[in-house]
Structures are given as structure tokens and as C-alpha cells.
Design an enzyme around this catalytic site. Structure first.
Site, mmCIF file in Angstrom:
data_model
loop_
_atom_site.group_PDB
_atom_site.id
_atom_site.type_symbol
_atom_site.label_atom_id
_atom_site.label_comp_id
_atom_site.label_asym_id
_atom_site.label_seq_id
_atom_site.Cartn_x
_atom_site.Cartn_y
_atom_site.Cartn_z
ATOM 1 N N ASN A 148 0.896 -1.137 0.171
ATOM 2 C CA ASN A 148 0.025 0.081 0.148
ATOM 3 C C ASN A 148 0.801 1.393 -0.075
ATOM 4 O OD1 ASN A 148 -1.447 2.267 1.196
ATOM 5 N ND2 ASN A 148 -3.171 1.117 1.827
ATOM 6 N N HIS A 191 1.063 6.185 1.636
ATOM 7 C CA HIS A 191 1.793 7.175 2.504
ATOM 8 C C HIS A 191 2.949 7.795 1.967
ATOM 9 C CE1 HIS A 191 0.081 6.218 6.316
ATOM 10 N NE2 HIS A 191 0.307 4.806 6.434
ATOM 11 N N HIS A 228 -5.530 3.733 -1.998
ATOM 12 C CA HIS A 228 -6.831 4.019 -1.512
ATOM 13 C C HIS A 228 -7.366 5.561 -2.009
ATOM 14 C CE1 HIS A 228 -9.933 4.416 2.484
ATOM 15 N NE2 HIS A 228 -10.425 4.536 1.155
ATOM 16 N N ARG A 234 -9.417 8.063 -1.673
ATOM 17 C CA ARG A 234 -10.405 8.568 -0.585
ATOM 18 C C ARG A 234 -11.291 9.542 -1.204
ATOM 19 N NH1 ARG A 234 -8.736 6.833 4.885
ATOM 20 N NH2 ARG A 234 -10.681 7.934 5.482
ATOM 21 N N ARG A 239 -7.384 12.972 0.214
ATOM 22 C CA ARG A 239 -6.406 13.593 1.108
ATOM 23 C C ARG A 239 -4.975 12.740 0.677
ATOM 24 N NH1 ARG A 239 -7.442 10.171 6.732
ATOM 25 N NH2 ARG A 239 -9.307 11.335 6.580
ATOM 26 N N HIS A 240 -4.778 11.828 0.148
ATOM 27 C CA HIS A 240 -3.603 11.588 -0.271
ATOM 28 C C HIS A 240 -3.266 11.015 -1.438
ATOM 29 C CE1 HIS A 240 -5.220 7.784 0.930
ATOM 30 N NE2 HIS A 240 -5.061 7.700 2.225
ATOM 31 N N GLU A 243 -8.437 0.444 -3.256
ATOM 32 C CA GLU A 243 -9.213 0.630 -2.307
ATOM 33 C C GLU A 243 -10.486 1.872 -2.357
ATOM 34 O OE1 GLU A 243 -7.389 0.875 1.577
ATOM 35 O OE2 GLU A 243 -6.321 -0.799 1.256
ATOM 36 N N THR A 303 -8.032 3.939 7.973
ATOM 37 C CA THR A 303 -9.290 2.983 8.277
ATOM 38 C C THR A 303 -9.609 2.437 9.389
ATOM 39 O OG1 THR A 303 -8.872 2.607 5.845
ATOM 40 C CG2 THR A 303 -10.653 1.428 6.989
ATOM 41 N N GLU A 354 -11.386 -9.100 2.863
ATOM 42 C CA GLU A 354 -9.921 -8.945 3.327
ATOM 43 C C GLU A 354 -10.390 -8.699 5.062
ATOM 44 O OE1 GLU A 354 -7.442 -5.755 1.889
ATOM 45 O OE2 GLU A 354 -6.619 -5.246 3.814
ATOM 46 N N HIS A 382 -3.667 -4.275 7.560
ATOM 47 C CA HIS A 382 -3.980 -3.377 8.426
ATOM 48 C C HIS A 382 -2.921 -3.378 9.948
ATOM 49 C CE1 HIS A 382 -5.449 0.164 10.172
ATOM 50 N NE2 HIS A 382 -5.848 0.487 9.026
HETATM 51 N N1 PXP Z 1 -5.860 -2.858 4.268
HETATM 52 C C1 PXP Z 1 -6.863 -1.888 4.080
HETATM 53 C C2 PXP Z 1 -8.090 -2.123 3.763
HETATM 54 C C3 PXP Z 1 -6.221 -0.576 4.463
HETATM 55 O O1 PXP Z 1 -7.344 0.512 4.613
HETATM 56 C C4 PXP Z 1 -5.101 -0.311 4.833
HETATM 57 C C5 PXP Z 1 -4.532 1.022 5.290
HETATM 58 O O2 PXP Z 1 -4.786 1.863 4.411
HETATM 59 C C6 PXP Z 1 -4.020 -1.479 4.924
HETATM 60 C C7 PXP Z 1 -4.684 -2.646 4.510
HETATM 61 C C8 PXP Z 1 -2.592 -1.338 5.176
HETATM 62 O O3 PXP Z 1 -2.345 -0.849 6.436
HETATM 63 P P1 PXP Z 1 -1.182 -0.375 7.271
HETATM 64 O O4 PXP Z 1 -0.701 0.759 6.468
HETATM 65 O O5 PXP Z 1 -1.428 -0.580 8.480
HETATM 66 O O6 PXP Z 1 -0.118 -1.599 6.588
#
Ligand code: PXP
Length: 243
Positions: free
Chosen positions: A7, A10, A43, A45, A49-50, A70, A101, A151, A190
């Protein structure tokens, strides 16, 4: 053996902190793929925001592995997904004030809208995954409304104290087997880190782990390609660990 979805939200977070053009998540996705990512997750959104629309459009053209989008189950996002045609959509809950999330979808309360969007995307060959807590009711509801994948939210496992870790791990193990028995394919993610990922990666029946924060944080020290390589190793060859 689970695969690794990286992901990269960030990276866009850093760019948007200054509203500038760098760092750009699009070329960074290539570095993640070179490090062994099996897929790239972003993601988009509602508040942008990102990740921005331009990012997902370019990623659709440049990602060589698999693009997992996402998004919230809104009409706007559905339209974008149908135009963009990601390899998979993961539906997530979205709250404006949350930092990230916070929990899984409540499938029952959203039933009709979720059914409609799942049907519209999957009839266009875009598989849909639902981000849910490791809870039997949510898993059964996901199966009933026609999702191909779920998921499992690993946030509670990630945040659990040492004493609670085994219990949270067993919840995810049990949820995986309930889902597999219903014919659902299972991903998880997550809050997973280099320290806590291995017991999750050992669970038979989990196909893919989606990991963001920990990999991007590590990338500040060793670079993204190496950070992904290290995580890929733990995911594909997890050691037995006790808490
Ligand atoms: N899975 C989903 C559905 C998420 O929303 C996120 C965070 O954006 C992640 C996985 C990844 O989480 P993390 O950044 O804590 O590894």
C-alpha cells in the site's frame, strides 16, 4: 504462501503535506515491484487526502503486477472503478475524521448498496473484496451479498498486548477457515509490521497481505526496494514465532 500487496498511500501523504509534486507514488510503485511486491494497493479517498485521481490513472498504466483499488462504496467511486478497471476493488468504510481506516465494513447495515456495487463491478470482471473484521456474521453476510473475496482486518491483532495476541490470532485463523468453507477467497491487512507479520503469513488459506505503513517507514532507512524485499521474505517464508 501468501503474496504481498504494498500500500503506497503514505508516499502520497508526504507529497500532500506540502501540496507539491514529490514524492511521486507512481514511480515508487515500480521500485516496490522490483523489491518483490505482488501487487500495488492505493486508497482513493472521497476527500482525496493522499492518493489523487491522476495517481490511479497513471498507476493503471504502469503497474506491472496487480492494481488493487481501495475505495468507499459510493456512486462516484463505482464510476471511477468501471472506467479505470483495476485488477481488484477492495471496499472499505470511510470516515472523514479518521487518521486511517478504523474498522471493517458493517455488511448488514449497508446491504443493498453493497450488493449493487458488487454486482456492477463483478459483472464487469472486476473482482470485489470486502474489508471486514474477523467475525462470523460479517463473513456470512459477505458471502450472501456475492463478494468473491474478503480482506480480514488485522488491526486488533496488531494492537493486542502480548497476552491477547494468541486470542486475536486464533480469531483470524478461525475467520479464514469459515470464509474458505463458504468459498470466499481471503486476504488480510492493517497494522502488520516486520515484527508481527509472520504468524499471520503462516495461516493457510490467506492469499494476500496488504501492508503499507511499516514498509514505507522502513523505506526511509533502507529504500523502498529493500524494504519490500525484506517484507516479502517474511511473508513468503515466515518463521515459527511465539508471543
Ligand atoms: N488494508 C486496508 C483495507 C487498509 O485500509 C489499509 C490502510 O490503508 C491497509 C490494508 C494497510 O494498513 P497499514 O498501512 O497499517 O499496513
Amino acid at each position: 504462501m501468501a503474496s504481498l500487496g504494498v500500500n503506497i498511500d503514505h508516499i502520497a501523504n508526504v507529497r500532500e503535506a506540502r501540496k507539491t509534486i514529490e514524492p511521486d507514488p507512481v514511480p515508487m510503485a515500480l521500485l516496490a515491484e522490483i523489491g518483490g511486491a505482488d501487487g500495488i494497493t492505493v486508497h482513493l479517498r472521497e476527500d482525496r487526502r493522499h492518493i489523487q485521481d491522476r495517481d490511479v490513472r497513471l498507476l493503471r498504466e504502469t503497474v506491472h503486477t496487480k492494481l488493487n483499488l481501495e475505495m468507499a462504496a459510493t456512486k462516484e467511486m463505482e464510476k471511477i472503478a468501471l472506467e479505470l478497471r483495476p485488477d481488484m476493488v477492495t471496499l472499505v468504510p470511510e470516515r472523514r475524521k479518521e487518521v486511517t481506516t478504523e474498522g471493517g465494513l458493517n455488511i448488514e447495515s449497508n446491504n443493498n448498496r453493497l450488493k449493487e456495487i458488487i454486482n456492477n463491478l463483478q459483472s464487469n470482471d472486476i473482482p470485489v473484496s470486502l474489508f471486514i473484521d474477523p467475525d462470523r456474521t460479517q463473513i456470512e453476510a459477505s458471502s450472501n451479498i456475492g463478494a468473491l473475496l474478503i480482506e480480514l482486518h488485522t488491526g486488533n491483532y496488531a494492537e493486542a498486548t502480548t497476552n491477547e495476541k494468541l486470542l486475536e490470532l486464533s480469531r483470524i485463523q478461525e475467520a479464514t477457515s469459515i470464509a474458505n468453507n463458504l468459498g470466499l477467497r481471503v486476504n488480510a491487512g492493517h497494522g502488520l509490521t516486520y515484527q508481527n507479520v509472520e504468524p499471520i503469513a503462516r495461516i493457510i488459506g490467506i492469499e494476500e497481505l496488504n501492508i503499507g505503513h511499516s514498509i514505507i517507514a522502513r523505506a526511509l532507512s533502507v529504500g523502498l526496494t529493500e524494504a519490500v524485499r525484506e517484507m516479502r521474505k517474511l511473508v513468503s517464508n515466515p518463521r515459527e514465532k511465539s508471543f
